[in-house]
Design a protein around this motif. Structure first.
Motif, PDB file in Angstrom:
ATOM      1  N   VAL A 169      -7.793   2.355   6.487  1.00 42.98           N
ATOM      2  CA  VAL A 169      -7.600   3.357   7.531  1.00 42.98           C
ATOM      3  C   VAL A 169      -8.436   4.586   7.163  1.00 42.98           C
ATOM      4  O   VAL A 169      -8.408   5.006   6.005  1.00 42.98           O
ATOM      5  N   PRO A 170      -9.208   5.158   8.069  1.00 44.33           N
ATOM      6  CA  PRO A 170      -9.983   6.347   7.733  1.00 44.33           C
ATOM      7  C   PRO A 170      -9.115   7.443   7.126  1.00 44.33           C
ATOM      8  O   PRO A 170      -8.035   7.740   7.636  1.00 44.33           O
ATOM      9  N   PHE A 171      -9.587   8.006   6.020  1.00 46.17           N
ATOM     10  CA  PHE A 171      -8.897   9.059   5.262  1.00 46.17           C
ATOM     11  C   PHE A 171      -7.600   8.552   4.630  1.00 46.17           C
ATOM     12  O   PHE A 171      -6.814   9.351   4.118  1.00 46.17           O
ATOM     13  N   GLY A 172      -7.384   7.229   4.643  1.00 47.89           N
ATOM     14  CA  GLY A 172      -6.146   6.660   4.118  1.00 47.89           C
ATOM     15  C   GLY A 172      -6.247   6.386   2.628  1.00 47.89           C
ATOM     16  O   GLY A 172      -6.387   5.222   2.209  1.00 47.89           O
ATOM     17  N   LEU A 173      -6.168   7.411   1.821  1.00 54.07           N
ATOM     18  CA  LEU A 173      -6.256   7.270   0.375  1.00 54.07           C
ATOM     19  C   LEU A 173      -4.888   6.909  -0.210  1.00 54.07           C
ATOM     20  O   LEU A 173      -3.858   7.225   0.369  1.00 54.07           O
ATOM     21  N   GLY A 174      -4.913   6.271  -1.382  1.00 57.23           N
ATOM     22  CA  GLY A 174      -3.670   6.003  -2.092  1.00 57.23           C
ATOM     23  C   GLY A 174      -3.014   4.675  -1.780  1.00 57.23           C
ATOM     24  O   GLY A 174      -1.832   4.495  -2.090  1.00 57.23           O
ATOM     25  N   GLN A 175      -3.749   3.713  -1.218  1.00 57.38           N
ATOM     26  CA  GLN A 175      -3.155   2.410  -0.903  1.00 57.38           C
ATOM     27  C   GLN A 175      -3.177   1.537  -2.159  1.00 57.38           C
ATOM     28  O   GLN A 175      -4.109   0.775  -2.409  1.00 57.38           O
ATOM     29  N   VAL A 176      -2.133   1.625  -2.958  1.00 62.43           N
ATOM     30  CA  VAL A 176      -2.117   0.967  -4.268  1.00 62.43           C
ATOM     31  C   VAL A 176      -0.946   0.003  -4.444  1.00 62.43           C
ATOM     32  O   VAL A 176      -0.960  -0.802  -5.372  1.00 62.43           O
ATOM     33  N   MET A 177       0.061   0.062  -3.601  1.00 61.60           N
ATOM     34  CA  MET A 177       1.280  -0.684  -3.858  1.00 61.60           C
ATOM     35  C   MET A 177       1.049  -2.190  -3.893  1.00 61.60           C
ATOM     36  O   MET A 177       1.522  -2.886  -4.810  1.00 61.60           O
ATOM     37  N   GLU A 178       0.322  -2.724  -2.924  1.00 61.24           N
ATOM     38  CA  GLU A 178       0.094  -4.170  -2.890  1.00 61.24           C
ATOM     39  C   GLU A 178      -0.732  -4.616  -4.099  1.00 61.24           C
ATOM     40  O   GLU A 178      -0.458  -5.648  -4.712  1.00 61.24           O
ATOM     41  N   ARG A 179      -1.753  -3.827  -4.454  1.00 61.41           N
ATOM     42  CA  ARG A 179      -2.554  -4.153  -5.635  1.00 61.41           C
ATOM     43  C   ARG A 179      -1.706  -4.088  -6.903  1.00 61.41           C
ATOM     44  O   ARG A 179      -1.864  -4.909  -7.815  1.00 61.41           O
ATOM     45  N   LEU A 180      -0.827  -3.093  -6.976  1.00 62.82           N
ATOM     46  CA  LEU A 180       0.030  -2.951  -8.153  1.00 62.82           C
ATOM     47  C   LEU A 180       0.990  -4.133  -8.283  1.00 62.82           C
ATOM     48  O   LEU A 180       1.211  -4.652  -9.383  1.00 62.82           O
ATOM     49  N   GLU A 181       1.546  -4.579  -7.166  1.00 70.45           N
ATOM     50  CA  GLU A 181       2.445  -5.728  -7.198  1.00 70.45           C
ATOM     51  C   GLU A 181       1.715  -6.978  -7.676  1.00 70.45           C
ATOM     52  O   GLU A 181       2.235  -7.742  -8.507  1.00 70.45           O
ATOM     53  N   LEU A 182       0.511  -7.214  -7.171  1.00 75.73           N
ATOM     54  CA  LEU A 182      -0.258  -8.386  -7.588  1.00 75.73           C
ATOM     55  C   LEU A 182      -0.635  -8.311  -9.059  1.00 75.73           C
ATOM     56  O   LEU A 182      -0.588  -9.314  -9.777  1.00 75.73           O
ATOM     57  N   ALA A 183      -1.018  -7.110  -9.506  1.00 82.94           N
ATOM     58  CA  ALA A 183      -1.400  -6.946 -10.910  1.00 82.94           C
ATOM     59  C   ALA A 183      -0.217  -7.188 -11.835  1.00 82.94           C
ATOM     60  O   ALA A 183      -0.346  -7.849 -12.878  1.00 82.94           O
ATOM     61  N   LEU A 184       0.955  -6.692 -11.457  1.00 86.40           N
ATOM     62  CA  LEU A 184       2.146  -6.921 -12.274  1.00 86.40           C
ATOM     63  C   LEU A 184       2.541  -8.396 -12.289  1.00 86.40           C
ATOM     64  O   LEU A 184       2.949  -8.926 -13.325  1.00 86.40           O
ATOM     65  N   ALA A 185       2.412  -9.051 -11.136  1.00 89.86           N
ATOM     66  CA  ALA A 185       2.752 -10.474 -11.074  1.00 89.86           C
ATOM     67  C   ALA A 185       1.825 -11.292 -11.970  1.00 89.86           C
ATOM     68  O   ALA A 185       2.261 -12.218 -12.670  1.00 89.86           O
TER      69      ALA A 185
END
Length: 364
Positions: A169-185
Motif C-alpha cells: 500500500v503506498p506509504f504503508g510502512l511497517g508491514q512485518v507481522m506476516e514475515r515475522l510469523e513465517l520467520a518464527l515458524a
C-alpha cells in the motif's frame, strides 16, 4: 558543542555499508588462506566505471557524516583524520570478511576507492564548514525546530529512504507481522516450542478500498505529525507540510519506477490514494494549530492504528514475484537497507513519540 543529527545518521549509514558489503550473509567458508592476501596482490587490471563510482560514492556519505558530527560537536582538529581512519578501518574489515563469502571478491582497489570516498566526504563537510554553510544550517535549525529535535530530524531524513522499498500500500510502512510469523515458524520447525507459537484463527484478507484509503492517509499523515512535534511555528508547519507531500509523492513514484519499470511510475496513484492525499492536506492544515505535545499524542494514535491496519493485510505473491522481475528492483531489495527502513521506521517513530510524551523534550 551541539547535539547533531549527523552522528545517528552515520550509524544508520554504517548499517547500510555492512549490509551491502556482506550480503547474502550465508555460505561462509574458510579457504585456508591468509585473510589479508588481497592487500599484497597487484591492483586489478580489469575494472568497470560502475565499480569505481559505486565504491567512491558508497563511502562519501559515511566520511561526510562522521566529519560533520565532529565539526558540530567541537572536535574540528579531528574531523578529517578520524573520518578517513574510520573509512579505512571499516573498508579493511569489510574486504577481509569478504574472503569468507563465496559470492564476494575482496580487492585492494576497492579498499583504496572506499578510503578515497571517505576522504572526499570528510573534505566536503570541512569545506562546508569553512564556507559558513553549517553555521547557516545551525541558524535555520534554531529558527525552525525545538531545541532537542535530533531524533525527529533523523526520522524525517530516513522517511524518504524507507519509501524507496515498494510497499503493498503506498506509504504503508511497517508491514512485518506476516514475515515475522513465517520467520518464527521456520526457526522453530521440529521444535516442541512450535506448538506454543500463536496462530491466527482466520487467514489475512485482501485490503478493502476503505481500509486502503485509511492506511494511505495515516501513512502520509504520520510524518506530518512527527514534524509538528518539533516545529512550533504554524506558518513553518505549512511549508513543512508541502515538502512532506512533495517528497512522499516523488519518492513513491521513483520507487515504483525502479521496481517495476519507468512506465509504471504512477500506477500506484489510484482513486483511493488520490482521495487520501486530499484528506491528508485537510487534516494537516487543521492540525497546524495543535501544540507540539498534542501532535505527539496524535502521532502515537496514528501509528498504532496504521500498524494495526497494515499488518492485517496479506503480502501478495504476485507483488513479491514482480519485485524479482526487474534487475533494478532487485538491486534496491538486496543491496541496501531500504526494505529494513520500510519495515522498522514506524516502530522507531513509535518509540520516539512515546519518549516525547513521557519525557520533557516537547514544549508547547
Amino acid at each position: 558543542m551541539h547535539k547533531t543529527s549527523a552522528w545517528p545518521l552515520a550509524w544508520v549509514y554504517l548499517g547500510l555499508i555492512l549490509y551491502a558489503s556482506l550480503y547474502p550473509f550465508a555460505f561462509w567458508r574458510d579457504q585456508g588462506i591468509d585473510p589479508w592476501w588481497f592487500l599484497m596482490t597487484p591492483l586489478p587490471k580489469y575494472w568497470t566505471g560502475f565499480d569505481v563510482v559505486s565504491n567512491v560514492l558508497g563511502y562519501m556519505p559515511f566520511g561526510f557524516l562522521l566529519a560533520l558530527s565532529a565539526l558540530r560537536t567541537g572536535r574540528e582538529p579531528y574531523a578529517l583524520p578520524l573520518a578517513v581512519l574510520a573509512a579505512l578501518l571499516l573498508s579493511l574489515v569489510m574486504e577481509t570478511l569478504q574472503v569468507y563469502l563465496p559470492d564476494r571478491v575482496p580487492s585492494n582497489l576497492d579498499l583504496l576507492l572506499n578510503v578515497l570516498g571517505g576522504a572526499l566526504g570528510a573534505g566536503s563537510a570541512w569545506s562546508l564548514e569553512q564556507l559558513g554553510v553549517l553555521q547557516r544550517w545551525s541558524r535555520f535549525r534554531a529558527q525552525w525546530f525545538v531545541a532537542d529535535a535530533r531524533g525527529g530530524l533523523v526520522l524525517l531524513a530516513l522517511w524518504p529512504l524507507a519509501l524507496l522499498f515498494p510497499a503493498v500500500v503506498p506509504f504503508g510502512l511497517g508491514q512485518v507481522m506476516e514475515r515475522l510469523e513465517l520467520a518464527l515458524a521456520e526457526l522453530l520447525v521440529n521444535s516442541p516450542l512450535l506448538e506454543w507459537l500463536p496462530m491466527r484463527e482466520l487467514e489475512l484478507q485482501p485490503m478493502l478500498p476503505a481500509v486502503e484509503w485509511s492506511s494511505v492517509l495515516l501513512g502520509l499523515l504520520i510524518p506530518c505529525l512527527l514534524g509538528f512535534c518539533i516545529i512550533p511555528s504554524r506558518p513553518k508547519r505549512i511549508w513543512f507540510l508541502g515538502w512532506v507531500l512533495f517528497l512522499g509523492v516523488v519518492t513513491t513514484a521513483l520507487s515504483s519506477a525502479l521496481s517495476f519499470g519507468p512506465e509504471y511510475a504512477w500506477v500506484w496513484l489510484s482513486t483511493p490514494v488520490k482521495a487520501a492525499l486530499v484528506c491528508v492536506v485537510v487534516l494537516s492544515l487543521t492540525f497546524i494549530w495543535v501544540p507540539c505535545r498534542a501532535s505527539a499524542a496524535l502521532a502515537l494514535l496514528a501509528l498504532g492504528v496504521d500498524l494495526s491496519l497494515i499488518n492485517q493485510t496479506p503480502i501478495s505473491p504476485y507483488f513479491e514475484q514482480t519485485l524479482f522481475s526487474w534487475e533494478q528492483g532487485q538491486f534496491i531489495r538486496f543491496h541496501g537497507l531500504a526494505q529494513w527502513l520500510g519495515w522498522l521506521w514506524p516502530f522507531f517513530a513509535l518509540v520516539y513519540v512515546m519518549s516525547l510524551l513521557w519525557g520533557k523534550e516537547v514544549k508547547n
